[in-house]
Design an enzyme around this catalytic site. Structure first.
Site, PDB file in Angstrom:
ATOM      1  N   ASP A 167       1.068   3.761   6.649  1.00 22.94           N
ATOM      2  CA  ASP A 167       0.670   2.263   6.316  1.00 22.94           C
ATOM      3  C   ASP A 167       1.080   1.606   5.294  1.00 22.94           C
ATOM      4  O   ASP A 167       1.503   2.326   4.330  1.00 22.94           O
ATOM      5  CB  ASP A 167      -1.118   2.776   6.675  1.00 22.94           C
TER       6      ASP A 167
ATOM      7  N   GLU B 179       5.115   1.105   8.281  1.00 20.29           N
ATOM      8  CA  GLU B 179       4.558  -0.849   8.934  1.00 20.29           C
ATOM      9  C   GLU B 179       4.913  -1.620   7.525  1.00 20.29           C
ATOM     10  O   GLU B 179       5.034  -1.661   6.658  1.00 20.29           O
ATOM     11  CB  GLU B 179       2.735  -0.672   8.165  1.00 20.29           C
TER      12      GLU B 179
END
Ligand code: ARE
Ligand code: CA
Length: 495
Positions: A203, A239
């Site tokens: 993330d 990401e």
């Protein structure tokens, strides 16, 4: 870190966003293994905050870590372990969404204003206090000395420093340059590796320095050899939202795994919405447009859990029905990258949490229920795009196309057809009139069933049949705004 670590015949990842571990275990056994799905991306499994916002618990609490204890809205550590075991047993790999950039939002504190956490660990995110004893982290674990404010919109264009050292939407920003922080993060990853996962979706990698991520990744163990064989490194996808014009680029991350290619979904969605010509996608691959790197660099998808919630999303989502079906089918048919299918719950509001049993239950997540045709029952609140007939059939199409190049590409205005060398054939007609033509399918002679609008069911084709001659050719009519897809997985007369 590029290798998907999936079985070679299973080429599609599915993001079971917000699913419970017990439901994912069942899904691996009852569905995913039968439809060519090779891996599941799961929601963050670590301890996170709990809140009550307008009598609901938003989905995004999962992105506010309190500790690396494996208790979350999706279930307990024991349930997570059982799910990983059961999925691996049927050849479906688990990819963990790892939140390493930050902890909770500044000001969040255990017990204050109804804020809690899933394992009841103490924590105090008050500005300057910043203690998370269950990790443990304390104020020096965070980046305040480098940047003591939120990332501003203009930082994205102008300053990689600020994007990486300041706070993303007020989330306390960890200093991955700190050795103790690195050790804690690698310890978390290694615990999951010991449990049998195949890799990670990192993330907010845009907000971490590649020079810090590399040493953390290098501190990880090889994957479990009893599951993956000897000397296998974890899969990593970062990401990094990069659609051009920013200080941080996806190119910064190519040495440490794949990146999330947001340009792919944008291009395919534009064609699906009629803003671009399908024909142009015959070049969709390395160099097609900004940010499309090599095949082994990219994780491709149409929409994700963030951009499906935008006002006027630039991508198509489940809410677009047939346009979405066509976009996902194209992604799965086309040879570029590692594809990820989004699996959602129905929502009206951006913040809305997954289907749950309300405040009295602590907003306990509900399980999906299923219709006789294997789709999810919409009353249960789950969309289950991955179970839509077209999408599950196209996942099978992709699994038999594994390792086969796109060949015999035919284009006309807003039309594209191609084969996957001797394994499959796909034709998409974006015009309103019929498209009839003799195509070279590259398939062995025989009868094949269209998998886009039907399937082979007990050796009965529920849709159009395509007859391939000894020369590999077939005369096919594709109706306006329709697709015909056939493959070795839809051969009527069997090989
Ligand atoms: C929540 C509240 C906030 C509050 C915060 C702290 O919504 O109001 O300030 O808590 O208390 C998710 C939600 C957030 C949520 C967060 C934590 O989306 O709303 O904040 O969880 O609970 C950027 C990042 C990218 C990020 C997106 C959302 O670069 O990494 O923003 N995506 C991941 C996840 C998200 C998650 C987080 C990161 C945080 O996928 O689900 O947030 O863990 C341009 C730029 C992009 C930028 C984008 C949006 O496109 O190029 O880089 O993405 O704008 O700003
Ligand atoms: Ca950061």
């Amino acid at each position: 870190y590029d290798r998907t670590n999936t079985l070679s015949s299973r080429q599609t990842m599915v993001h079971l966003f917000e699913w419970k571990w017990t439901d994912i275990a069942n899904e691996c056994e009852n569905f995913l293994q039968n439809y060519g799905y090779g891996a599941v991306q799961i929601s963050p499994p670590m301890e996170h905050i709990t809140i009550n916002q307008n009598n609901d618990m938003p989905w995004w609490v999962r992105y506010q870590p309190v500790s690396y204890k494996l208790d979350s809205r999706s279930g307990t550590e024991a349930e997570l372990q059982d799910m990983i075991n059961r999925c691996n047993k049927v050849g479906v790999r688990v990819v963990v969404d790892a939140v390493m950039n930050h902890m909770v939002g500044v000001g969040e504190r255990q017990g204050a204003d109804g804020v809690g956490s899933t394992a009841n660990s103490a924590f105090d995110g008050t500005d300057g206090v910043e203690t998370f004893p269950s990790v443990p982290y304390a104020a020096p674990s965070f980046n305040d000395q480098r940047c003591h404010r939120d990332i501003q919109d203009s930082d994205y264009q102008n300053s990689a420093e600020n994007v990486r050292n300041c706070r993303l939407v007020g989330l306390l920003d960890l200093d991955q340059g700190n050795q103790a922080v690195r050790t804690s993060l690698a310890g978390y990853l290694n615990k999951l590796i010991d449990m049998g996962v195949a890799g990670f979706r990192f993330d907010a990698s845009k907000h971490m320095w590649p020079g810090d991520l590399m040493p953390i990744l290098n501190m990880t163990k090889n994957l479990r050899s009893d599951i993956f064989g000897a000397n296998v490194r974890p899969f990593a996808v970062h990401e990094v939202i990069d659609r051009g014009g920013e200080a941080v680029t996806c190119g910064d991350y190519l040495n440490i795994g794949r990146y999330t290619n947001f340009n792919f979904g944008a291009a395919v969605s534009n064609a699906a919405k009629g803003y671009a010509n399908w024909q142009s996608l015959s070049h969709l691959g390395p160099g097609y447009s900004y940010g499309n790197y090599e095949d082994h660099d990219v994780l491709n998808f149409i929409d994700n859990h963030d951009n499906q919630r935008d006002d006027n999303p630039y991508v198509v989502t489940y809410k677009n029905g047939d346009q979405y079906r066509m976009a996902v089918a194209f992604m799965l048919a086309w040879s570029y990258g590692y594809p990820r299918v989004m699996s959602s719950f129905y929502f009206n509001d951006h913040n809305q949490g997954p289907p749950n049993n309300g405040a009295g239950s602590g907003f306990a997540t509900r399980s999906p229920t299923f219709n006789p045709d294997l789709t999810c029952n919409s009353d249960s609140g789950w969309v289950c795009e991955h179970r839509w007939p077209t999408i599950r059939q196209m996942s099978l199409f992709r699994s038999v196309s594994s390792g086969r190049a796109a060949a015999e590409v035919v284009t006309q205005s807003n039309r594209i057809a191609f084969a996957r060398e001797s394994a499959a054939f796909f034709a998409l007609n974006g015009q309103s009139g019929d498209w009839t033509q003799t195509f070279q399918t590259t398939l062995p002679p025989g009868e094949y069933c269209d998998q886009y609008n039907g399937a082979l069911d007990n050796n009965q084709c529920t849709s159009l049949k395509v007859s391939v001659g000894f020369d590999g050719k077939a005369v096919i009519t594709i109706k306006g705004n329709q697709v015909v897809a056939v493959s070795q997985a839809s051969r009527v007369d069997g090989p």
